[in-house]
Design a protein around this motif. Sequence first.
Motif, PDB file in Angstrom:
ATOM      1  N   ASN A 217       3.332   8.335   9.894  1.00  0.00           N
ATOM      2  CA  ASN A 217       2.820   9.677  10.052  1.00  0.00           C
ATOM      3  C   ASN A 217       3.701  10.831  11.271  1.00  0.00           C
TER       4      ASN A 217
ATOM      5  N   LEU B 241       2.703   2.604   3.026  1.00  0.00           N
ATOM      6  CA  LEU B 241       2.460   2.989   3.405  1.00  0.00           C
ATOM      7  C   LEU B 241       3.444   3.776   4.869  1.00  0.00           C
TER       8      LEU B 241
ATOM      9  N   HIS C 142       0.891  -0.861   0.324  1.00  0.00           N
ATOM     10  CA  HIS C 142      -0.096   0.089  -0.339  1.00  0.00           C
ATOM     11  C   HIS C 142       0.503   1.232  -0.049  1.00  0.00           C
TER      12      HIS C 142
ATOM     13  N   ASP D 131      -6.548   8.527  10.339  1.00  0.00           N
ATOM     14  CA  ASP D 131      -5.159   8.342   9.082  1.00  0.00           C
ATOM     15  C   ASP D 131      -5.891   8.224   7.821  1.00  0.00           C
TER      16      ASP D 131
ATOM     17  N   ARG E  10      -5.234   7.148   4.965  1.00  0.00           N
ATOM     18  CA  ARG E  10      -4.508   6.259   4.210  1.00  0.00           C
ATOM     19  C   ARG E  10      -4.577   4.221   4.662  1.00  0.00           C
TER      20      ARG E  10
END
Length: 271
Positions: free
Chosen positions: A22, A19, A17, A78, A80
């Motif tokens: 963050n 990722l 993905h 998040d 995402r």
Amino acid sequence: MTTLDSLPPLRESLADHGLLANKSFGQHFLLDLNVTRKIARLAGPLEGETVIEVGPGPGGLTRALVEAGARVIAVEKDSRFLPLLGELAQAADGRLTIVEGDALKVDEAQLAGGPGHVVSNLPYNVGTPLLIKWLTGPWKPKSMTLMFQKEVADRIAAPAGAGAYGRLGVVSQALARAKVVMDLPARAFTPPPKVASAVVRLDPLETPPSAPEIAALERVTAAAFGQRRKMLRSSLRSLGGVALCEKAGIDPNARAETVPVDGFLRLARAL
């Protein structure tokens, strides 16, 4: 049909993905399923129980909680991570609900539909406010098994006289039995944080102080620990000083760090 056993390893799912953690959300991923399963065991038994998890990220702890038989409500800010968590939900046999939102603002009673547990690897930047929300808010969890920075975990569970003892420990222990149940080095996470972490288990007291008593406790501890090197006669002067201490049966020459939790509760009730 996708099952939990057929899901790819977490690192592979993150790579698929694209990722990364963050920093602004305080994210550090726990990808070792042996570790997440141990946390689920420390929170258990969870078979048939409702569990709220905050900040699931890629879902390492989520997998362990679903494996343990819990009905999991995962609150993720998040967006995402929603597709990745959606894949996990498809394999969870109806026992995983994903909620996109800010855990500081959600209504846990509405989410859980009643009592439940909280089990989370908390984002570092909101861990303490979330703990205070669950301790003092309208929804009362049956138990909390929470990961914090080790320094914060030690403050939550510290006894009177310990260097880490302060406001957070007094308020936490006035409302729950708190114990550090697991230490985790930084290398257990991806990316590794700059500090070690620890898991705290909190079991709310059967007969906790009332809301007015807790409000008074927060005032007393703010004053006492705001000037922790001073005697209570000085640090609590604005709240009554010597007279307040004598009414509560506390030595006005004592310092905040030596007063046990029940002593602060007496001061709160005297106030």
